[in-house]
Design a protein around this motif. Structure first.
Motif, mmCIF file in Angstrom:
data_model
loop_
_atom_site.group_PDB
_atom_site.id
_atom_site.type_symbol
_atom_site.label_atom_id
_atom_site.label_comp_id
_atom_site.label_asym_id
_atom_site.label_seq_id
_atom_site.Cartn_x
_atom_site.Cartn_y
_atom_site.Cartn_z
ATOM 1 N N ALA A 31 0.856 -1.178 0.000
ATOM 2 C CA ALA A 31 0.000 0.000 0.000
ATOM 3 C C ALA A 31 0.893 1.228 0.000
ATOM 4 C CB ALA A 31 -0.910 0.002 1.225
ATOM 5 N N ALA A 32 0.772 2.040 -1.054
ATOM 6 C CA ALA A 32 1.565 3.265 -1.170
ATOM 7 C C ALA A 32 0.703 4.441 -0.711
ATOM 8 C CB ALA A 32 2.041 3.474 -2.603
ATOM 9 N N ASP A 33 1.021 4.972 0.449
ATOM 10 C CA ASP A 33 0.324 6.127 1.025
ATOM 11 C C ASP A 33 -1.179 5.884 1.066
ATOM 12 O OD1 ASP A 33 -0.541 8.782 1.785
ATOM 13 O OD2 ASP A 33 1.390 9.515 1.116
ATOM 14 N N THR A 75 8.844 9.381 -6.119
ATOM 15 C CA THR A 75 7.465 9.327 -5.638
ATOM 16 C C THR A 75 7.282 8.141 -4.687
ATOM 17 O OG1 THR A 75 6.748 7.918 -7.472
ATOM 18 C CG2 THR A 75 6.652 10.313 -7.806
ATOM 19 N N ASP A 76 6.164 8.161 -3.965
ATOM 20 C CA ASP A 76 5.832 7.015 -3.115
ATOM 21 C C ASP A 76 5.702 5.749 -3.952
ATOM 22 O OD1 ASP A 76 5.769 8.725 -0.943
ATOM 23 O OD2 ASP A 76 3.593 8.948 -0.961
ATOM 24 N N MET A 77 5.165 5.880 -5.175
ATOM 25 C CA MET A 77 4.992 4.716 -6.037
ATOM 26 C C MET A 77 6.347 4.132 -6.436
ATOM 27 S SD MET A 77 2.913 2.629 -7.443
ATOM 28 C CE MET A 77 1.320 3.484 -7.344
ATOM 29 N N GLN A 78 7.284 4.987 -6.839
ATOM 30 C CA GLN A 78 8.599 4.483 -7.213
ATOM 31 C C GLN A 78 9.282 3.817 -6.023
ATOM 32 O OE1 GLN A 78 10.249 4.446 -10.404
ATOM 33 N NE2 GLN A 78 11.378 2.970 -9.188
ATOM 34 N N ALA A 79 9.095 4.385 -4.831
ATOM 35 C CA ALA A 79 9.664 3.774 -3.632
ATOM 36 C C ALA A 79 9.044 2.405 -3.376
ATOM 37 C CB ALA A 79 9.458 4.688 -2.430
ATOM 38 N N ALA A 80 7.733 2.280 -3.608
ATOM 39 C CA ALA A 80 7.077 0.986 -3.430
ATOM 40 C C ALA A 80 7.607 -0.037 -4.425
ATOM 41 C CB ALA A 80 5.562 1.159 -3.592
ATOM 42 N N ILE A 81 7.778 0.373 -5.678
ATOM 43 C CA ILE A 81 8.343 -0.528 -6.687
ATOM 44 C C ILE A 81 9.750 -0.960 -6.290
ATOM 45 C CG2 ILE A 81 9.154 -0.659 -9.084
ATOM 46 C CD1 ILE A 81 6.777 1.225 -9.772
ATOM 47 N N SER A 82 10.550 -0.027 -5.815
ATOM 48 C CA SER A 82 11.923 -0.339 -5.407
ATOM 49 C C SER A 82 11.940 -1.373 -4.282
ATOM 50 C CB SER A 82 12.641 0.930 -4.951
ATOM 51 O OG SER A 82 12.804 1.834 -6.029
ATOM 52 N N GLU A 83 10.997 -1.247 -3.344
ATOM 53 C CA GLU A 83 10.937 -2.224 -2.255
ATOM 54 C C GLU A 83 10.547 -3.604 -2.774
ATOM 55 O OE1 GLU A 83 11.839 -1.969 0.896
ATOM 56 O OE2 GLU A 83 12.476 0.111 0.593
ATOM 57 N N SER A 91 7.402 -8.752 -11.650
ATOM 58 C CA SER A 91 6.085 -8.504 -12.228
ATOM 59 C C SER A 91 5.293 -7.631 -11.255
ATOM 60 C CB SER A 91 5.340 -9.820 -12.473
ATOM 61 O OG SER A 91 4.043 -9.576 -12.990
ATOM 62 N N PHE A 92 4.831 -6.470 -11.745
ATOM 63 C CA PHE A 92 4.155 -5.492 -10.891
ATOM 64 C C PHE A 92 2.807 -5.127 -11.495
ATOM 65 C CE2 PHE A 92 8.610 -5.151 -9.988
ATOM 66 C CZ PHE A 92 8.693 -4.844 -8.640
ATOM 67 N N SER A 93 1.771 -5.131 -10.674
ATOM 68 C CA SER A 93 0.439 -4.683 -11.074
ATOM 69 C C SER A 93 0.060 -3.512 -10.186
ATOM 70 C CB SER A 93 -0.583 -5.810 -10.931
ATOM 71 O OG SER A 93 -0.368 -6.803 -11.917
ATOM 72 N N ILE A 94 -0.191 -2.363 -10.818
ATOM 73 C CA ILE A 94 -0.410 -1.124 -10.077
ATOM 74 C C ILE A 94 -1.855 -0.679 -10.244
ATOM 75 C CG2 ILE A 94 0.249 1.301 -9.873
ATOM 76 C CD1 ILE A 94 3.015 0.480 -10.944
ATOM 77 N N PHE A 95 -2.538 -0.512 -9.131
ATOM 78 C CA PHE A 95 -3.901 -0.019 -9.084
ATOM 79 C C PHE A 95 -3.900 1.317 -8.350
ATOM 80 C CE2 PHE A 95 -4.008 -4.544 -9.518
ATOM 81 C CZ PHE A 95 -5.091 -4.813 -10.335
ATOM 82 N N TRP A 114 10.386 2.161 -16.544
ATOM 83 C CA TRP A 114 11.582 1.794 -15.763
ATOM 84 C C TRP A 114 11.611 0.288 -15.501
ATOM 85 C CZ3 TRP A 114 12.556 -0.710 -11.227
ATOM 86 C CH2 TRP A 114 13.839 -0.583 -10.704
ATOM 87 N N ILE A 115 10.470 -0.260 -15.118
ATOM 88 C CA ILE A 115 10.405 -1.694 -14.849
ATOM 89 C C ILE A 115 10.811 -2.483 -16.097
ATOM 90 C CG2 ILE A 115 8.840 -3.616 -14.340
ATOM 91 C CD1 ILE A 115 7.229 -1.589 -12.602
#
Length: 218
Positions: A31-33, A75-83, A91-95, A114-115
């Motif tokens: 969960a990003a923010d 961004t918070d999203m990029q930080a979440a992807i990095s984690e 494999s990332f699914s972003i909602f 980037w991914i």
């Protein structure tokens, strides 16, 4: 949708148009923010909560919370992807990553690129559409797909672009990132194929489109 390597699901604080799929064994939910609201409303327990929490309006507590500074480069999203990336996910699914402020949507599209450029695959789900990206790679889409599909060069010219099984085909073509030649192609009821030999392609299609093969090299 596609996936069946383990998936990292990320919920952002943008507009939310659908439910996060139930994670399976080996998947991860971040969960990003303000995306925490969506995850909890879906009765899903996040594995990680991350952000500066300006959107959420309160700072959660617990061992699975990462508090980011309000002033930062990413961004918070990029930080979440990095984690998720550090934990081995590709494999990332972003909602909740589209709608609202257009600059946030643009930033999340950059995250998808980037991914791809780093050897993974990302999917950004919006209001009836999905954005993905391929880099020096290819995808195949199931024959039952219908509606429009658009393909754009991103971050420079895309060389050696092939498109088949669609209304308009391409063969060893060049797409430039300042001319939207690839907009509004159409599925035809055939298996479709898109590839790029050198460069990045953004691909936008209806969110019920099924990708059936994900080749890592064009």
């Amino acid at each position: 949708m596609v996936h069946r390597e383990n998936t990292c699901y990320i919920a952002g604080a943008g507009e939310f148009y659908g439910k996060i799929p139930r994670p399976q064994t080996g998947d991860m939910v971040i969960a990003a923010d303000g995306g925490l609201r969506y995850v909890l409303a879906a009765d899903i327990r996040p594995d990680l909560i991350i952000g500066d929490f300006d959107s959420l309006g309160t700072i959660p507590s617990g061992p699975d919370v990462i508090l980011l500074p309000a002033e930062k480069d990413n961004t918070d999203m990029q930080a979440a992807i990095s984690e998720g990336w550090k934990r081995g996910f590709r494999s990332f699914s972003i909602f909740g990553g589209t709608g609202g402020r257009i600059d946030h949507t643009a930033a999340n599209i950059q995250c998808i690129a980037w991914i791809a450029r780093n050897g993974g695959r990302g999917y950004l789900y919006g209001n009836g559409f999905t954005v993905t990206a391929i880099y020096n790679s290819s995808i195949r889409i199931a024959p039952k797909a219908s509606g429009m599909i658009s393909v754009f060069a991103y971050g420079g010219a895309a060389l050696g672009v092939f498109e088949s099984g669609l209304k308009y085909s391409l063969s060893d073509s060049v797409l430039n990132d300042d001319i939207p030649m690839g907009i509004s192609n159409e599925f035809t009821g055939k298996e479709s194929f898109i590839s790029v030999s050198c460069g990045t392609l953004l691909i936008i299609y209806p969110d019920d489109t099924e990708e059936i093969i994900d080749n890592k090299e064009a």
